[in-house]
Design a protein around this motif. Structure first.
Motif, mmCIF file in Angstrom:
data_model
loop_
_atom_site.group_PDB
_atom_site.id
_atom_site.type_symbol
_atom_site.label_atom_id
_atom_site.label_comp_id
_atom_site.label_asym_id
_atom_site.label_seq_id
_atom_site.Cartn_x
_atom_site.Cartn_y
_atom_site.Cartn_z
ATOM 1 N N SER A 76 -9.836 31.446 -10.218
ATOM 2 C CA SER A 76 -8.536 31.915 -9.748
ATOM 3 C C SER A 76 -7.502 30.810 -9.957
ATOM 4 C CB SER A 76 -8.620 32.257 -8.252
ATOM 5 O OG SER A 76 -7.328 32.431 -7.718
ATOM 6 N N PRO A 77 -6.261 31.160 -10.330
ATOM 7 C CA PRO A 77 -5.201 30.148 -10.447
ATOM 8 C C PRO A 77 -4.954 29.428 -9.124
ATOM 9 C CG PRO A 77 -4.461 32.255 -11.332
ATOM 10 C CD PRO A 77 -5.797 32.478 -10.710
ATOM 11 N N LEU A 78 -5.305 30.061 -8.038
ATOM 12 C CA LEU A 78 -5.125 29.431 -6.723
ATOM 13 C C LEU A 78 -6.001 28.201 -6.567
ATOM 14 C CD1 LEU A 78 -5.023 32.616 -4.479
ATOM 15 C CD2 LEU A 78 -3.114 31.250 -5.287
ATOM 16 N N PHE A 79 -7.083 28.130 -7.338
ATOM 17 C CA PHE A 79 -7.996 26.998 -7.270
ATOM 18 C C PHE A 79 -7.287 25.693 -7.620
ATOM 19 C CE2 PHE A 79 -11.229 24.283 -9.325
ATOM 20 C CZ PHE A 79 -12.114 24.146 -8.258
ATOM 21 N N MET A 80 -6.282 25.755 -8.505
ATOM 22 C CA MET A 80 -5.593 24.556 -8.967
ATOM 23 C C MET A 80 -4.332 24.244 -8.157
ATOM 24 S SD MET A 80 -7.691 23.654 -11.227
ATOM 25 C CE MET A 80 -6.841 22.279 -11.940
#
Length: 83
Positions: A76-80
């Motif tokens: 998920s982009p939220l991971f970064m």
């Protein structure tokens, strides 16, 4: 669990209502209900209808992640994102 109860294949007992006799009554109601048993059997068939067994699917995805160096494209982009 409220959805399960509304669908007719389970019962909800709130913590505030939890006492031995009430719990026993609820368990016996569930165990002796032919309607709930039938609905639970139908749900079981739906949940078990799989293309491959769960252990094979888990092995596939573990191997997939290993083959693709952690599979960063699936993260998920939220991971970064920073906190």
């Amino acid at each position: 669990m409220l959805e399960v109860e509304n669908e007719g294949w389970g019962r909800v007992m709130h913590w505030r209502d939890l006492e031995e006799n009430a719990f026993r009554k609820l368990v016996l109601e569930v165990l002796n209900s032919t309607k709930m048993t039938e609905i639970a059997k139908q749900r079981s068939v739906l949940m078990k209808d799989r293309l491959v067994p769960p252990d094979e699917e888990a092995a596939y995805w573990i191997e997939y992640v290993l083959r693709h160096n952690g599979a960063p494209h699936l993260r998920s982009p939220l991971f970064m994102m920073k906190w």
